[in-house]
Scaffold this motif. Structure first.
Motif, PDB file in Angstrom:
ATOM      1  N   VAL A  19       2.485  67.425  40.782  1.00 44.94           N
ATOM      2  CA  VAL A  19       2.751  67.742  42.263  1.00 44.94           C
ATOM      3  C   VAL A  19       4.006  66.970  42.851  1.00 44.94           C
ATOM      4  O   VAL A  19       4.900  67.296  43.038  1.00 44.94           O
ATOM      5  CB  VAL A  19       1.256  67.563  42.993  1.00 44.94           C
ATOM      6  CG1 VAL A  19       1.940  67.824  44.488  1.00 44.94           C
ATOM      7  CG2 VAL A  19       0.344  68.707  42.676  1.00 44.94           C
ATOM      8  N   ILE A  20       3.762  65.455  42.642  1.00 43.25           N
ATOM      9  CA  ILE A  20       4.705  64.902  42.973  1.00 43.25           C
ATOM     10  C   ILE A  20       6.131  64.947  42.087  1.00 43.25           C
ATOM     11  O   ILE A  20       7.205  65.026  42.892  1.00 43.25           O
ATOM     12  CB  ILE A  20       4.130  63.098  42.888  1.00 43.25           C
ATOM     13  CG1 ILE A  20       3.095  62.660  43.590  1.00 43.25           C
ATOM     14  CG2 ILE A  20       5.398  62.192  42.961  1.00 43.25           C
ATOM     15  CD1 ILE A  20       2.453  61.588  43.335  1.00 43.25           C
ATOM     16  N   ARG A  21       6.106  65.280  41.003  1.00 46.78           N
ATOM     17  CA  ARG A  21       7.289  65.528  40.296  1.00 46.78           C
ATOM     18  C   ARG A  21       7.860  66.636  40.707  1.00 46.78           C
ATOM     19  O   ARG A  21       9.019  66.842  40.860  1.00 46.78           O
ATOM     20  CB  ARG A  21       6.704  65.603  38.532  1.00 46.78           C
ATOM     21  CG  ARG A  21       8.144  65.719  37.777  1.00 46.78           C
ATOM     22  CD  ARG A  21       7.926  65.888  36.579  1.00 46.78           C
ATOM     23  NE  ARG A  21       6.693  66.822  36.124  1.00 46.78           N
ATOM     24  CZ  ARG A  21       6.878  68.154  36.288  1.00 46.78           C
ATOM     25  NH1 ARG A  21       7.857  68.727  36.357  1.00 46.78           N
ATOM     26  NH2 ARG A  21       5.604  68.811  36.083  1.00 46.78           N
ATOM     27  N   GLU A  22       7.010  67.868  40.553  1.00 49.14           N
ATOM     28  CA  GLU A  22       7.660  69.101  41.042  1.00 49.14           C
ATOM     29  C   GLU A  22       8.138  69.274  42.584  1.00 49.14           C
ATOM     30  O   GLU A  22       9.210  69.693  42.787  1.00 49.14           O
ATOM     31  CB  GLU A  22       6.434  70.197  40.977  1.00 49.14           C
ATOM     32  CG  GLU A  22       6.142  70.692  39.547  1.00 49.14           C
ATOM     33  CD  GLU A  22       7.078  71.307  38.667  1.00 49.14           C
ATOM     34  OE1 GLU A  22       8.206  71.948  39.385  1.00 49.14           O
ATOM     35  OE2 GLU A  22       7.205  71.275  37.663  1.00 49.14           O
ATOM     36  N   GLY A  28      13.726  67.278  46.763  1.00 49.84           N
ATOM     37  CA  GLY A  28      14.279  65.930  47.009  1.00 49.84           C
ATOM     38  C   GLY A  28      13.557  64.864  47.767  1.00 49.84           C
ATOM     39  O   GLY A  28      13.813  63.695  47.911  1.00 49.84           O
ATOM     40  N   LEU A  29      12.104  65.206  47.922  1.00 50.15           N
ATOM     41  CA  LEU A  29      11.181  64.356  48.660  1.00 50.15           C
ATOM     42  C   LEU A  29      10.231  63.746  47.508  1.00 50.15           C
ATOM     43  O   LEU A  29       9.807  64.576  46.707  1.00 50.15           O
ATOM     44  CB  LEU A  29      10.453  65.277  49.629  1.00 50.15           C
ATOM     45  CG  LEU A  29      11.474  65.982  50.682  1.00 50.15           C
ATOM     46  CD1 LEU A  29      10.724  66.683  51.766  1.00 50.15           C
ATOM     47  CD2 LEU A  29      12.091  64.923  51.457  1.00 50.15           C
ATOM     48  N   THR A  30       9.902  62.556  47.924  1.00 51.77           N
ATOM     49  CA  THR A  30       8.780  61.960  47.166  1.00 51.77           C
ATOM     50  C   THR A  30       7.660  61.791  48.136  1.00 51.77           C
ATOM     51  O   THR A  30       7.708  61.347  49.058  1.00 51.77           O
ATOM     52  CB  THR A  30       9.128  60.642  46.811  1.00 51.77           C
ATOM     53  OG1 THR A  30      10.387  60.563  45.881  1.00 51.77           O
ATOM     54  CG2 THR A  30       8.066  59.954  45.896  1.00 51.77           C
ATOM     55  N   ILE A  31       6.514  62.874  47.664  1.00 56.56           N
ATOM     56  CA  ILE A  31       5.133  62.946  48.589  1.00 56.56           C
ATOM     57  C   ILE A  31       4.458  61.716  48.067  1.00 56.56           C
ATOM     58  O   ILE A  31       4.496  61.073  46.700  1.00 56.56           O
ATOM     59  CB  ILE A  31       4.495  64.117  48.420  1.00 56.56           C
ATOM     60  CG1 ILE A  31       4.171  64.459  46.966  1.00 56.56           C
ATOM     61  CG2 ILE A  31       5.551  65.133  48.946  1.00 56.56           C
ATOM     62  CD1 ILE A  31       3.375  65.623  46.752  1.00 56.56           C
ATOM     63  N   GLU A  32       3.405  61.034  48.923  1.00 55.91           N
ATOM     64  CA  GLU A  32       2.621  60.101  48.614  1.00 55.91           C
ATOM     65  C   GLU A  32       1.343  60.715  48.616  1.00 55.91           C
ATOM     66  O   GLU A  32       1.012  61.585  49.846  1.00 55.91           O
ATOM     67  CB  GLU A  32       2.718  59.069  49.722  1.00 55.91           C
ATOM     68  CG  GLU A  32       4.167  58.435  49.676  1.00 55.91           C
ATOM     69  CD  GLU A  32       4.143  57.250  50.782  1.00 55.91           C
ATOM     70  OE1 GLU A  32       3.360  56.856  51.166  1.00 55.91           O
ATOM     71  OE2 GLU A  32       5.190  57.026  51.092  1.00 55.91           O
ATOM     72  N   ASN A  33       0.418  60.087  47.813  1.00 57.53           N
ATOM     73  CA  ASN A  33      -1.024  60.627  47.879  1.00 57.53           C
ATOM     74  C   ASN A  33      -1.545  62.068  48.126  1.00 57.53           C
ATOM     75  O   ASN A  33      -2.205  62.321  49.052  1.00 57.53           O
ATOM     76  CB  ASN A  33      -1.623  59.676  48.813  1.00 57.53           C
ATOM     77  CG  ASN A  33      -3.011  59.665  48.922  1.00 57.53           C
ATOM     78  OD1 ASN A  33      -3.758  59.677  47.700  1.00 57.53           O
ATOM     79  ND2 ASN A  33      -3.976  59.574  49.970  1.00 57.53           N
ATOM     80  N   PRO A  34      -0.816  62.947  47.216  1.00 54.18           N
ATOM     81  CA  PRO A  34      -1.097  64.259  47.318  1.00 54.18           C
ATOM     82  C   PRO A  34      -2.942  64.484  47.283  1.00 54.18           C
ATOM     83  O   PRO A  34      -3.438  63.969  46.359  1.00 54.18           O
ATOM     84  CB  PRO A  34      -0.377  64.742  46.282  1.00 54.18           C
ATOM     85  CG  PRO A  34      -0.181  63.837  45.400  1.00 54.18           C
ATOM     86  CD  PRO A  34      -0.002  62.688  46.006  1.00 54.18           C
ATOM     87  N   GLN A  35      -3.257  65.428  48.105  1.00 52.55           N
ATOM     88  CA  GLN A  35      -4.666  65.703  47.926  1.00 52.55           C
ATOM     89  C   GLN A  35      -5.104  66.965  47.650  1.00 52.55           C
ATOM     90  O   GLN A  35      -4.693  68.109  48.261  1.00 52.55           O
ATOM     91  CB  GLN A  35      -5.533  65.290  49.229  1.00 52.55           C
ATOM     92  CG  GLN A  35      -5.334  63.584  49.652  1.00 52.55           C
ATOM     93  CD  GLN A  35      -6.425  62.921  48.671  1.00 52.55           C
ATOM     94  OE1 GLN A  35      -7.386  63.371  48.505  1.00 52.55           O
ATOM     95  NE2 GLN A  35      -5.361  61.880  48.181  1.00 52.55           N
ATOM     96  N   LEU A  36      -5.857  67.411  46.588  1.00 50.93           N
ATOM     97  CA  LEU A  36      -6.470  68.731  46.410  1.00 50.93           C
ATOM     98  C   LEU A  36      -7.008  69.169  47.562  1.00 50.93           C
ATOM     99  O   LEU A  36      -7.892  68.812  48.091  1.00 50.93           O
ATOM    100  CB  LEU A  36      -7.197  68.707  45.209  1.00 50.93           C
ATOM    101  CG  LEU A  36      -7.827  70.018  44.659  1.00 50.93           C
ATOM    102  CD1 LEU A  36      -6.495  70.854  44.034  1.00 50.93           C
ATOM    103  CD2 LEU A  36      -8.856  69.962  43.365  1.00 50.93           C
TER     104      LEU A  36
END
Length: 118
Positions: A19-22, A28-36
């Motif tokens: 998810v972070i990679r895609e 161009g954004l780096t997300i933090e701590n993605p939650q299902l």
């Protein structure tokens, strides 16, 4: 129409890492701590079960940019219904926004496809 960033999982890659990679590759954004926060599922034409994991994140860094995947842009939430969206986009938004919903399923009926939010 407009849809969420998404893609596939590389061999050996954790779902959250994909998810972070895609999101980075497409926005161009780096997300933090993605939650299902939910799953979307349906049967393919070959009668295989196709499952999409829905993740949300509320922290990011970087600058928004478009990619080969398409144009990206910020839009006020209330403007979404005025846009050209993929057909089930607003149903997916409900999964993201509602803590009591976690499952999005297409089921075949005599009249076509039925969407259920559970």
């Amino acid at each position: 129409g407009i849809t969420f960033p998404g893609g596939h999982v590389e061999p050996g890659e954790a779902f959250a890492d994909s998810v972070i990679r895609e999101v980075f590759e497409e926005t161009g954004l780096t997300i933090e701590n993605p939650q299902l926060c939910g799953v979307k599922q349906f049967q393919t034409r070959r009668n295989e079960r196709y499952v999409v994991f829905l993740y949300r994140a509320d922290r990011f860094s970087g600058s928004l940019r478009s990619s080969d995947e398409g144009q990206v842009f910020w839009l006020p939430r209330q403007k979404l219904p005025e846009q050209t969206l993929v057909p089930d986009f607003l149903d997916m938004v409900r999964i993201f926004e509602t803590d009591t919903l976690s499952e999005f399923i297409y089921s075949k009926t005599e009249d076509g496809w039925n969407i259920q939010l559970l």
